[in-house]
Design an enzyme around this catalytic site. Sequence first.
Site, PDB file in Angstrom:
ATOM      1  N   HIS A  83     -12.346  -0.859  -8.312  1.00  0.00           N
ATOM      2  CA  HIS A  83     -13.130  -0.137  -8.624  1.00  0.00           C
ATOM      3  C   HIS A  83     -12.965   1.347  -8.165  1.00  0.00           C
ATOM      4  O   HIS A  83     -13.684   2.261  -8.942  1.00  0.00           O
ATOM      5  CB  HIS A  83     -14.489  -0.305  -7.769  1.00  0.00           C
ATOM      6  CG  HIS A  83     -14.314  -0.050  -6.236  1.00  0.00           C
ATOM      7  ND1 HIS A  83     -15.568  -0.084  -5.329  1.00  0.00           N
ATOM      8  CD2 HIS A  83     -13.398  -0.065  -5.573  1.00  0.00           C
ATOM      9  CE1 HIS A  83     -15.163   0.080  -4.080  1.00  0.00           C
ATOM     10  NE2 HIS A  83     -13.610   0.461  -4.135  1.00  0.00           N
ATOM     11  N   ASP A 101       3.710   2.550  -4.684  1.00  0.00           N
ATOM     12  CA  ASP A 101       2.826   3.342  -5.270  1.00  0.00           C
ATOM     13  C   ASP A 101       2.377   2.398  -6.659  1.00  0.00           C
ATOM     14  O   ASP A 101       3.259   2.449  -7.540  1.00  0.00           O
ATOM     15  CB  ASP A 101       3.030   4.702  -5.847  1.00  0.00           C
ATOM     16  CG  ASP A 101       2.100   5.356  -6.669  1.00  0.00           C
ATOM     17  OD1 ASP A 101       1.242   4.869  -7.105  1.00  0.00           O
ATOM     18  OD2 ASP A 101       2.321   6.689  -6.522  1.00  0.00           O
ATOM     19  N   ASP A 148       0.907  -1.068   0.196  1.00  0.00           N
ATOM     20  CA  ASP A 148       0.078  -0.117  -0.044  1.00  0.00           C
ATOM     21  C   ASP A 148       0.875   1.061   0.082  1.00  0.00           C
ATOM     22  O   ASP A 148       2.153   1.341   0.048  1.00  0.00           O
ATOM     23  CB  ASP A 148      -1.015  -0.118   1.243  1.00  0.00           C
ATOM     24  CG  ASP A 148      -2.056   0.509   0.707  1.00  0.00           C
ATOM     25  OD1 ASP A 148      -2.225   1.935   0.370  1.00  0.00           O
ATOM     26  OD2 ASP A 148      -3.440   0.196   1.193  1.00  0.00           O
TER      27      ASP A 148
END
Length: 338
Positions: free
Chosen positions: A247, A228, A201
């Site tokens: 999403h 990243d 993350d």
Amino acid sequence: MPPITSDHIIELANAFRKAKAILSAVELGVFSALADGPLEADVLRQRIGVHVRGARDFFDALVALGLLIRDRNGAYANSQSSDHFLVPGRPSYIGGLLNHLNSQEYPSWGKLTGALRSGRAQFGNSEGGPYQDLYDLYAEPNATAEFAAAMTGGTLQAARSLAHKFPWSRYKTFIDVGSAEGCLPVEIARAHSHLQGGGFDLPAVAGSFNRYVHQHRLADRLRFFPGDFLRDPLPGADVLVMGRVLHNWDLTTKKLLLTKAYAALPAGGAIIVYERLIDDDRSTNAAGLLGSLNMLIMTTGGFDYSGADCTQWLLDVGFRDVCVEALTVDQTSLIARK
Ligand SMILES: C[S@@+](CC[C@H](N)C(=O)[O-])C[C@H]1O[C@@H](n2cnc3c(N)ncnc32)[C@H](O)[C@@H]1O
């Protein structure tokens, strides 16, 4: 034919009242006030700091909504599910999700009409400016830890289900890409003591991840991979998981992330995507479609998708044997192999 009524329309139009009642109950600390047992109305009222005028209606509305129980003497107690899921500190606590819905999404949904007219995100910083990227919110004080805790609330049941539904015994390593504080890696590692892995993350999430993993005494098997995913390659493992990550992004970025996952996996490795999928016919799963409108409001290019959509993207980037399987009422996984 039964007579036509407006009941369904009236119920939908008022649904925001129910949502705000539970969100304010969490915000005010109703369920934690009742964690040690029932309280008389006035004691509860004073404990959570609400005015006498609305208190009785508020508590009784929570009874009618199944969140509280009122006994014969008029004292209030948590219902079984409130006690299990909404008392801070319990292992199954999901109040972080409700705090996020209350403070971030509820006000932003008031701007749905503007989002539909403009096609632009309505989610912004404390000065009222829109974010370029949803995760610019991590620059706000406490926002990273709050967002990470909210993700745990939304993913805990899917993570527990995945821990049992996937053949983890065939694999040795796994990494959750976009792990937030690490709910999924913790649940998988707890259920399968042979596995090693962690979460990938943004560097801002490291503190939350390390704290959560340490609390669950899994720091010897789970580590944080800072990076990243828009710029860096993904770290390699036998299994990569992307839960509720795709999403957030437009189609080009969705495919870029799947391509990076393919590159990072060994031959025979597996990818697991899970999400609140829209039904293939786009006509029955209102929660999935409303979730996609949430992406319109909260992100610059994100949208939700169906199992058929994601199956095609996985095949396009080279995966095979795609299998779609429900994890919970709300979340569905797509599993594919390299
Ligand atoms: C919607 S959350 C999902 C979290 C978790 N997988 C779950 O299902 O609860 C998306 C995650 O992607 C992470 N993320 C966003 N942009 C990222 C980037 N550019 N690189 C790595 N991680 C990123 C966020 O920090 C966040 O933890």
